[in-house]
Enzyme design. Structure first.
Site, PDB file in Angstrom:
ATOM      1  N   TYR A  87     -33.375  28.894   1.952  1.00  0.00           N
ATOM      2  CA  TYR A  87     -34.319  28.816   1.285  1.00  0.00           C
ATOM      3  C   TYR A  87     -35.116  29.727  -0.190  1.00  0.00           C
ATOM      4  O   TYR A  87     -35.874  29.281  -1.011  1.00  0.00           O
ATOM      5  CB  TYR A  87     -35.892  29.313   2.870  1.00  0.00           C
ATOM      6  CG  TYR A  87     -35.971  28.273   3.542  1.00  0.00           C
ATOM      7  CD1 TYR A  87     -36.517  27.540   3.313  1.00  0.00           C
ATOM      8  CD2 TYR A  87     -35.077  28.636   4.503  1.00  0.00           C
ATOM      9  CE1 TYR A  87     -37.406  26.463   4.375  1.00  0.00           C
ATOM     10  CE2 TYR A  87     -35.396  27.457   5.618  1.00  0.00           C
ATOM     11  CZ  TYR A  87     -36.469  26.465   5.685  1.00  0.00           C
ATOM     12  OH  TYR A  87     -36.066  25.634   6.751  1.00  0.00           O
ATOM     13  N   HIS A 147     -25.036  18.212   6.804  1.00  0.00           N
ATOM     14  CA  HIS A 147     -26.127  19.121   6.496  1.00  0.00           C
ATOM     15  C   HIS A 147     -26.831  19.116   5.348  1.00  0.00           C
ATOM     16  O   HIS A 147     -27.396  19.079   3.937  1.00  0.00           O
ATOM     17  CB  HIS A 147     -26.629  19.506   7.480  1.00  0.00           C
ATOM     18  CG  HIS A 147     -27.958  20.176   7.452  1.00  0.00           C
ATOM     19  ND1 HIS A 147     -29.574  19.717   7.568  1.00  0.00           N
ATOM     20  CD2 HIS A 147     -28.229  21.817   7.300  1.00  0.00           C
ATOM     21  CE1 HIS A 147     -30.540  20.781   7.631  1.00  0.00           C
ATOM     22  NE2 HIS A 147     -29.498  21.865   7.562  1.00  0.00           N
ATOM     23  N   ARG A 154     -14.809  20.794  10.306  1.00  0.00           N
ATOM     24  CA  ARG A 154     -14.748  21.135   9.442  1.00  0.00           C
ATOM     25  C   ARG A 154     -14.204  22.486   8.710  1.00  0.00           C
ATOM     26  O   ARG A 154     -13.198  23.108   9.760  1.00  0.00           O
ATOM     27  CB  ARG A 154     -16.369  21.722   8.792  1.00  0.00           C
ATOM     28  CG  ARG A 154     -16.451  23.072   9.635  1.00  0.00           C
ATOM     29  CD  ARG A 154     -18.430  23.550   9.374  1.00  0.00           C
ATOM     30  NE  ARG A 154     -18.238  24.448   7.919  1.00  0.00           N
ATOM     31  CZ  ARG A 154     -19.565  25.187   7.505  1.00  0.00           C
ATOM     32  NH1 ARG A 154     -19.842  26.019   8.847  1.00  0.00           N
ATOM     33  NH2 ARG A 154     -19.498  25.746   6.542  1.00  0.00           N
ATOM     34  N   ARG A 155     -13.426  22.780   7.200  1.00  0.00           N
ATOM     35  CA  ARG A 155     -12.664  23.511   7.189  1.00  0.00           C
ATOM     36  C   ARG A 155     -11.095  24.184   7.494  1.00  0.00           C
ATOM     37  O   ARG A 155     -10.913  24.775   7.651  1.00  0.00           O
ATOM     38  CB  ARG A 155     -13.548  25.439   7.318  1.00  0.00           C
ATOM     39  CG  ARG A 155     -14.994  25.215   6.774  1.00  0.00           C
ATOM     40  CD  ARG A 155     -15.631  26.676   7.594  1.00  0.00           C
ATOM     41  NE  ARG A 155     -16.285  27.410   6.369  1.00  0.00           N
ATOM     42  CZ  ARG A 155     -16.757  28.441   6.511  1.00  0.00           C
ATOM     43  NH1 ARG A 155     -16.849  29.209   7.585  1.00  0.00           N
ATOM     44  NH2 ARG A 155     -17.284  28.741   5.653  1.00  0.00           N
TER      45      ARG A 155
END
Lengths: 549, 179
Positions: A227, A374, A437-438
């Site tokens: 954020y 995302h 992932r990764r």
């Protein structure tokens, strides 16, 4: 209203250019690394591809894109807003430059050990894996440098309020100070982790480390940091985009409310990153899942207010009917185009995010390529495209020059948008198929994994489009230095349809909200952090990647 | 457009947005409380430095085992850079409990094509239950970076139906990786 048209003076030009310049220089480097990493994952074996280089590259890409690029951009944009929206000099130029140089030294200190292969711990640096102490010190210096910025933003607003009693703080500055407080709260978790756990471990002072505590402190930071990255984009939505479209902001109050809600609900929610973790029970995971749902609200409010502002602009330009105003908008202006593209990406990314935060559905996609998709969509897409548009808006003001042709600017924004869509949509599919992932390389001889390969190739193509776009952005800014001088350095912020003459104290400052946030944080994290001191936990043995263990 | 019109439109939209968030929250409440769908969250500690002498996670006790009551438990150690065991047979249409832990660093546990997913954190036993409704092979990659050999850390879950599911007399079942 004099506050809406102010000259950039007060000797801050170089300060702002230094921050944003460093931010985008590192972005360009990280974009090259990103494209190379995607090439490695396709299995075509590009030059230099080894596990050592791949994971060092992932560490550098994440460190830059997570800690360096957005922080420096937000600081630079914050200084710009502080002097233009408040029409006063910064409280202390010396402190501002000190913060910049601390961050600059921190960047170098963090990157060198990564390049040397001594800090291959990825940007999340989950212990017991532990890298060179210089890496942690470097990240910490960037954070400490940004705290100087936090202090200056709060100080500048307080100073302005003293000189303008009863007047509402300009919305752009209100949002910027909301972000400063948000960042101060956000960095608390990771700063404690680095100072009390990781630095002692990386110096060899401690051999054991409380892994659950470290993960929880990191989760505290890992959600609201998103954020912090996002707020400059929201500030531009409210205070620049309506102006760029030739209209006014639908509602100033809604902007204030959204910034306050973002501050409150981005923080007590980080444990949704730990849904799949065995060191926490269901109670607090569930509580933070519920709080995470609330953070959707300010985004819904923003989408409404900005769409309404754009509708006013479209109708003023002669747009008719239910959707005619959309076609009537000035799409040739980069800020208007970027705002619309950003909203589209925010929509797709938000959908993926709601799946992530859904307490039960998370199991389907946790740590798969879905998650990577995302946050690249939301941050790399919706947010960074606004960083570009903001820079296209303020850099000419700082240089007092104007781009002769905005077509390369629009082309760059479109390339970025198309690139991120082509890159991340296949990742969503791959995540649902179970691709983790990764991972550097896949065994494409395995028939199941072989089915993933075409999607990986498609996403690589999107990555290269983004790389081209990043380089075109650097070119666009560079050519601005030879563009026509215009001798106009005034910044125009969007004015609300009904600019408030006064606002309640609660919507003009943050004291109440910081107290409320303290309460929420104690409720959300008091037990989850306290449990590590209440129960018998077994710490893990530190694994030093810089010296071998 | 009066200030009052703007305020009213905002209130209406605020109500719609709150309603949308309410529905989302309601779905989560119903699925977690009424349907008891929870993420793996048994907070169970274990000393990671003495795993090899721990009776439950000693090497001889790892793998798939049918319990006296007929349920199936799979015990796995995730370590740099392999799962022990690397091939895991499980029966179709029966509840399987996975218990996973790590002696060294953080690993990830994911059975591709299913919702079996958990972090493996040293110091804790991650436990999850699932039912496989169709026979076939599932990849089981480590999904958290655990060091330079991370990309090579994969196991295989073989879901076997009635005829193929053959635990030995002691209740243990095992399989060999192809190739």
């Amino acid at each position: 209203m004099p506050a809406e048209r102010q000259a950039v003076n007060y000797r801050v030009k170089n300060l702002i250019l230094a921050h944003i310049g460093v931010s985008f220089a590192t972005l360009a480097a990280a974009a090259v690394l990103g494209a190379w990493q995607m090439t490695v994952r396709t299995g075509v074996n590009p030059p230099f591809a080894t596990p050592e280089t791949y994971f060092a590259s992932v560490s550098a890409h994440g460190t830059i894109m997570g800690y360096v690029m957005p922080t420096l951009f937000t600081m630079g944009f914050g200084y710009f807003v502080a002097v233009t929206a408040l029409d006063q000099p910064l409280p202390s130029m010396r402190l501002a430059w000190a913060g910049f140089w601390l961050a600059a030294v921190g960047i170098v200190a963090a990157i060198i050990p990564i390049v040397m292969g001594k800090a291959t711990v990825l940007y999340t640096f989950y212990p017991p894996l532990t890298g060179s102490v210089f890496y942690y010190l470097g990240v910490l210096l960037v954070v400490v440098g940004s705290w100087f910025w936090v202090a200056l933003m709060i100080w500048a607003m307080a100073h302005w309020k003293r000189n303008n009693p009863g007047r509402p703080v300009p919305l752009a500055m209100f949002g910027t100070v909301a972000n400063a407080f948000l960042w101060l709260w956000t960095t608390g978790g990771v700063a404690v982790e680095i100072i009390f756990q990781l630095i002692p471990a990386s110096l060899g002072w401690t051999q054991m480390i409380d892994v659950g505590l470290a993960r929880t402190l990191f989760a505290w930071t890992l959600h609201p940091i998103v954020y912090f990255w996002l707020l400059p984009a929201y500030i531009a939505f409210y205070t620049i985009a309506p102006q760029a479209a030739g209209a006014r902001l639908y509602s100033d109050l809604m902007g204030r409310l959204s910034f306050i809600l973002l501050l409150l609900f981005s923080l007590p929610v980080g444990m949704h990153h730990l849904f799949m973790d065995p060191e926490h029970g269901t109670g607090f995971k569930f509580l933070q899942a519920m709080l995470t749902a609330l953070v959707v609200l300010p985004t819904f409010l923003t989408v409404f207010t900005i769409s309404a502002s754009m509708e006013i602009a479209g109708r003023l330009r002669g747009g008719k009917g239910l959707f005619g105003w959309i076609a009537a908008l000035p799409w040739d202006r980069p800020m208007v185009l970027a705002t619309c593209l950003s909203f589209v990406l925010l929509g797709f990314g938000g959908f993926g995010g709601v799946v992530n935060m859904a307490y039960a559905m998370n199991a389907m996609i946790h740590n798969t390529s879905w998650v990577t998709a995302h946050f690249h969509l939301i941050f790399g897409g919706a947010v960074v495209i606004m960083y570009f548009a903001i820079t296209y808006w303020i850099w000419p003001i700082l240089l007092e020059r104007e781009a002769a042709d905005v077509r390369p600017l629009r082309l760059q924004l479109w390339l970025w948008f198309i690139g991120i869509v082509i890159m991340t949509f296949p990742w969503h599919v791959l995540g649902l198929l179970g691709q983790p992932r990764r991972i550097a390389t896949f065994d494409y001889a395995n028939p199941v994994i072989a089915q993933w390969q075409p999607w990986v190739f498609v996403s690589m193509f999107g990555g290269y489009l983004m790389l081209v776009s990043a380089l075109l952005f650097v070119w666009n800014i560079a050519t601005l230095y030879r563009a026509r001088p215009v001798g106009d350095n005034r910044m125009h912020y969007a004015v609300a349809v009904y600019p408030p003459a006064r606002v309640p104290n609660a919507l003009n400052g943050f004291a109440l909200w910081n107290w409320l946030l303290l309460f929420l944080m104690v409720v959300a994290y008091g037990y989850p952090l306290g449990q590590f001191f209440l129960m018998d936990v077994y710490p893990g043995l530190v694994h030093r990647v810089d010296i071998g263990s | 457009m009066s200030e009052e019109t703007i305020r009213r439109s905002e209130l209406m939209w605020g109500a719609i947005a709150a309603f949308g968030v309410g529905i989302m929250a309601a779905v989560i409440v119903v699925s977690s409380f009424a349907m008891a769908i929870h993420p793996p969250s048994n907070v169970e500690t274990i000393d990671p430095t003495t795993l090899n002498t721990n009776s439950e996670f000693a090497e001889s006790n790892l793998g798939t085992r049918v319990n006296p009551d007929g349920s199936v438990t799979v015990r796995i150690v995730a370590t740099q850079f392999e799962f022990l065991p690397r091939c895991i047979p499980v029966p179709k249409d029966r509840q399987v409990t996975f218990r996973v832990t790590s002696p060294d660093v953080i690993h990830g546990f994911l059975i591709a094509g299913s919702n079996a997913n958990t972090m493996v954190v040293p110091g804790y036993v991650a436990q999850l239950r699932t039912v496989f409704s169709s026979a076939g092979d599932h990849l089981m990659p480590c999904h958290e970076f655990c060091g330079l050999g991370h990309s090579e850390m994969w196991a295989l879950v073989k879901v076997l139906d009635g005829a193929e599911w053959k635990p030995d007399a002691s209740g243990k079942a095992s399989c060999e990786l192809p190739r």
